[in-house]
Design a protein around this motif. Structure first.
Motif, PDB file in Angstrom:
ATOM      1  N   UNK A 316       7.054  -9.296  -6.731  1.00  0.00           N
ATOM      2  CA  UNK A 316       5.675  -9.573  -7.135  1.00  0.00           C
ATOM      3  C   UNK A 316       5.473  -9.290  -8.624  1.00  0.00           C
ATOM      4  N   UNK A 317       6.083  -8.193  -9.101  1.00  0.00           N
ATOM      5  CA  UNK A 317       5.954  -7.839 -10.517  1.00  0.00           C
ATOM      6  C   UNK A 317       6.564  -8.922 -11.402  1.00  0.00           C
ATOM      7  N   UNK A 318       7.775  -9.380 -11.061  1.00  0.00           N
ATOM      8  CA  UNK A 318       8.433 -10.402 -11.874  1.00  0.00           C
ATOM      9  C   UNK A 318       7.662 -11.723 -11.817  1.00  0.00           C
ATOM     10  N   UNK A 319       7.124 -12.049 -10.645  1.00  0.00           N
ATOM     11  CA  UNK A 319       6.304 -13.259 -10.544  1.00  0.00           C
ATOM     12  C   UNK A 319       5.065 -13.139 -11.427  1.00  0.00           C
ATOM     13  N   UNK A 320       4.500 -11.932 -11.473  1.00  0.00           N
ATOM     14  CA  UNK A 320       3.327 -11.691 -12.314  1.00  0.00           C
ATOM     15  C   UNK A 320       3.674 -11.818 -13.792  1.00  0.00           C
ATOM     16  N   UNK A 321       4.831 -11.284 -14.184  1.00  0.00           N
ATOM     17  CA  UNK A 321       5.279 -11.402 -15.583  1.00  0.00           C
ATOM     18  C   UNK A 321       5.392 -12.869 -15.968  1.00  0.00           C
ATOM     19  N   UNK A 322       6.043 -13.657 -15.115  1.00  0.00           N
ATOM     20  CA  UNK A 322       6.220 -15.069 -15.414  1.00  0.00           C
ATOM     21  C   UNK A 322       4.897 -15.804 -15.525  1.00  0.00           C
ATOM     22  N   UNK A 323       3.963 -15.505 -14.619  1.00  0.00           N
ATOM     23  CA  UNK A 323       2.653 -16.175 -14.637  1.00  0.00           C
ATOM     24  C   UNK A 323       1.883 -15.820 -15.909  1.00  0.00           C
ATOM     25  N   UNK A 332       4.928 -17.806 -26.635  1.00  0.00           N
ATOM     26  CA  UNK A 332       5.772 -16.622 -26.813  1.00  0.00           C
ATOM     27  C   UNK A 332       7.134 -16.839 -26.164  1.00  0.00           C
ATOM     28  N   UNK A 333       8.155 -16.251 -26.770  1.00  0.00           N
ATOM     29  CA  UNK A 333       9.466 -16.184 -26.140  1.00  0.00           C
ATOM     30  C   UNK A 333       9.561 -14.851 -25.392  1.00  0.00           C
ATOM     31  N   UNK A 334      10.128 -14.897 -24.223  1.00  0.00           N
ATOM     32  CA  UNK A 334      10.315 -13.692 -23.414  1.00  0.00           C
ATOM     33  C   UNK A 334      11.781 -13.279 -23.443  1.00  0.00           C
ATOM     34  N   UNK A 335      12.032 -11.993 -23.685  1.00  0.00           N
ATOM     35  CA  UNK A 335      13.386 -11.435 -23.583  1.00  0.00           C
ATOM     36  C   UNK A 335      13.300 -10.176 -22.746  1.00  0.00           C
ATOM     37  N   UNK A 336      14.076 -10.115 -21.686  1.00  0.00           N
ATOM     38  CA  UNK A 336      14.048  -8.904 -20.859  1.00  0.00           C
ATOM     39  C   UNK A 336      15.422  -8.587 -20.319  1.00  0.00           C
ATOM     40  N   UNK A 337      15.619  -7.303 -20.005  1.00  0.00           N
ATOM     41  CA  UNK A 337      16.837  -6.866 -19.340  1.00  0.00           C
ATOM     42  C   UNK A 337      16.650  -7.054 -17.849  1.00  0.00           C
ATOM     43  N   UNK A 338      17.661  -7.581 -17.190  1.00  0.00           N
ATOM     44  CA  UNK A 338      17.579  -7.840 -15.761  1.00  0.00           C
ATOM     45  C   UNK A 338      18.867  -7.411 -15.078  1.00  0.00           C
ATOM     46  N   UNK A 339      18.712  -6.871 -13.876  1.00  0.00           N
ATOM     47  CA  UNK A 339      19.881  -6.493 -13.085  1.00  0.00           C
ATOM     48  C   UNK A 339      20.015  -7.340 -11.835  1.00  0.00           C
ATOM     49  N   UNK A 340      19.099  -8.287 -11.627  1.00  0.00           N
ATOM     50  CA  UNK A 340      19.058  -9.022 -10.361  1.00  0.00           C
ATOM     51  C   UNK A 340      18.625 -10.468 -10.588  1.00  0.00           C
ATOM     52  N   UNK A 341      19.523 -11.433 -10.422  1.00  0.00           N
ATOM     53  CA  UNK A 341      19.158 -12.850 -10.591  1.00  0.00           C
ATOM     54  C   UNK A 341      18.025 -13.289  -9.657  1.00  0.00           C
ATOM     55  N   UNK A 342      17.936 -12.671  -8.472  1.00  0.00           N
ATOM     56  CA  UNK A 342      16.859 -13.041  -7.550  1.00  0.00           C
ATOM     57  C   UNK A 342      15.496 -12.661  -8.116  1.00  0.00           C
ATOM     58  N   UNK A 343      15.434 -11.516  -8.799  1.00  0.00           N
ATOM     59  CA  UNK A 343      14.175 -11.138  -9.441  1.00  0.00           C
ATOM     60  C   UNK A 343      13.878 -12.062 -10.615  1.00  0.00           C
ATOM     61  N   UNK A 344      14.905 -12.424 -11.368  1.00  0.00           N
ATOM     62  CA  UNK A 344      14.715 -13.356 -12.486  1.00  0.00           C
ATOM     63  C   UNK A 344      14.095 -14.675 -12.005  1.00  0.00           C
ATOM     64  N   UNK A 345      14.511 -15.120 -10.819  1.00  0.00           N
ATOM     65  CA  UNK A 345      14.016 -16.394 -10.291  1.00  0.00           C
ATOM     66  C   UNK A 345      12.512 -16.359 -10.066  1.00  0.00           C
ATOM     67  N   UNK A 346      11.979 -15.149  -9.819  1.00  0.00           N
ATOM     68  CA  UNK A 346      10.542 -15.035  -9.593  1.00  0.00           C
ATOM     69  C   UNK A 346       9.738 -15.322 -10.866  1.00  0.00           C
TER      70      UNK A 346
END
Length: 371
Positions: A316-323, A332-346
């Motif tokens: 939900x948090x990652x979906x909120x970030x994307x929205x 804006x360009x977004x750059x973030x550290x990620x440990x989970x491709x499934x969360x990135x997909x959100x």
């Protein structure tokens, strides 16, 4: 001098570019760092200015050693007096792989005896990188019977800028924060926003970069204790760095977090770093994050969800970030550290991988995308 600048695995190319921009020609890039040839001035400059290196070491000697007799014979020929005086203390960090000399403590003992015989310095046991030891560290690697001895020119690891005494949960190292900023492509003039800033490391590093503040200008280094250290040249280098720093960041640096304690820590850290006036800090949830009208960058380090039971709320948090990026910060360009491709997909953004590394022992990658 043959020099090796160490960094976190995965960000070597960023370090190589950084060295080039500070007037040092990078040599071979290998896992964990970048080599270069230069004079002591280049060693000082790398320590003073590198934002992503962890340590800068100078090669003392390289030779074949399959017996302790060979090791002792070569150790006697090393000019230990270049890096140690009789009133100093030395320690050896030894690793042995695929070699007949496999006992690291025995190797350290033989080298320590050579140092005592040559300069009369004291020897102490090696401590971990987070210790407060002021002894001169020598790093020894024996691989396939080939021995490489290097002297550490940095002292405390270079991420220790001196400003971060207050930390929030899961603090991000200053060097990794700087690597994220470089990797994001931020131009150091456009707005920079971190809506989950924690103790403020990304925002503070951004403000220091924008103002051209040398990250090592307020700390000491191991090379300052070397017998032939040129104190005058070092003073001139640091004075020039202070004089060249900008009085104000060219663009806005905005940081927020919903945690009151985190923002309090971030304010204290920014004050110690000398950039309190350059970082706009506020207590707010990510849904209330503010973005200056001018196109800019969002660079942030969200939770990873590596513990059991955390993935659902984080989706939900990652979906909120994307929205938020799509709806309120489309330029804006977004750059973030990620440990989970499934969360990135959100996020529902087109993402590009910049580098892979680890943070706190967790494999992560920096990804960038647009709204």
């Amino acid at each position: 001098m043959n020099v090796f600048a160490m960094t976190a695995p995965g960000v070597e190319s960023i370090l190589a570019r950084e060295l080039f921009h500070m007037g040092i020609n990078p040599g071979e890039t290998t896992p964990g760092g970048v080599s270069f040839s230069g004079k002591i001035e280049h060693v000082m400059r790398a320590n003073l200015w590198s934002r992503v290196a962890n340590r800068v070491v100078v090669r003392v000697d390289e030779f074949h050693a399959s017996t302790f007799h060979e090791l002792e014979r070569r150790a006697k020929k090393i000019e230990w007096s270049r890096f140690l005086s009789s009133n100093q203390t030395a320690r050896f960090r030894v690793t042995c792989r695929k070699s007949k000399l496999y006992h690291s403590d025995a190797v350290a003992e033989r080298l320590g005896k050579a140092v005592v015989a040559a300069v009369g310095a004291k020897i102490e046991s090696d401590a971990d990188d987070e210790s407060e030891s002021e002894s001169q560290l020598f790093i020894v690697r024996i691989v396939d019977d080939e021995c490489t001895i290097s002297v550490d020119s940095s002292g405390a690891l270079l991420h220790r800028r001196g400003y971060r005494q207050a930390v929030a949960k899961a603090p991000l190292r200053e060097t990794l924060a700087a690597a994220m900023l470089y990797g994001s492509g931020w131009d150091m003039k456009s707005p920079l926003v971190d809506p989950m800033c924690g103790s403020g490391t990304i925002a503070i590093e951004a403000a220091m970069m924008a103002r051209k503040i040398a990250p090592g200008v307020n700390r000491t280094f191991a090379f300052e204790q070397w017998p032939d250290h040129d104190a005058k040249a070092w003073q001139e280098m640091t004075e020039k760095a202070r004089a060249d720093a900008l009085q104000k960041a060219p663009g806005q640096v905005v940081a927020s977090d919903r945690d009151t304690g985190a923002i309090s820590a971030a304010g204290d850290n920014a004050e110690r770093a000398g950039v309190a006036a350059d970082v706009d800090l506020s207590i707010r949830s990510i849904s209330a994050a503010e973005f200056p009208d001018t196109p800019g960058w969002v660079v942030t380090n969200p939770p990873y969800g590596v513990r059991v039971g955390e993935s659902a709320p984080l989706r939900n948090l990652y979906a909120q970030i994307g929205k938020i990026i799509r709806d309120r910060a489309p330029r804006y360009r977004l750059a973030l550290l990620s440990a989970d491709p499934e969360l990135e997909a959100q996020l529902r953004l087109d993402l590009e991988e910049v580098f892979r590394t680890s943070n706190g022992g967790i494999p992560v990658r920096l990804v960038i995308g647009r709204g």
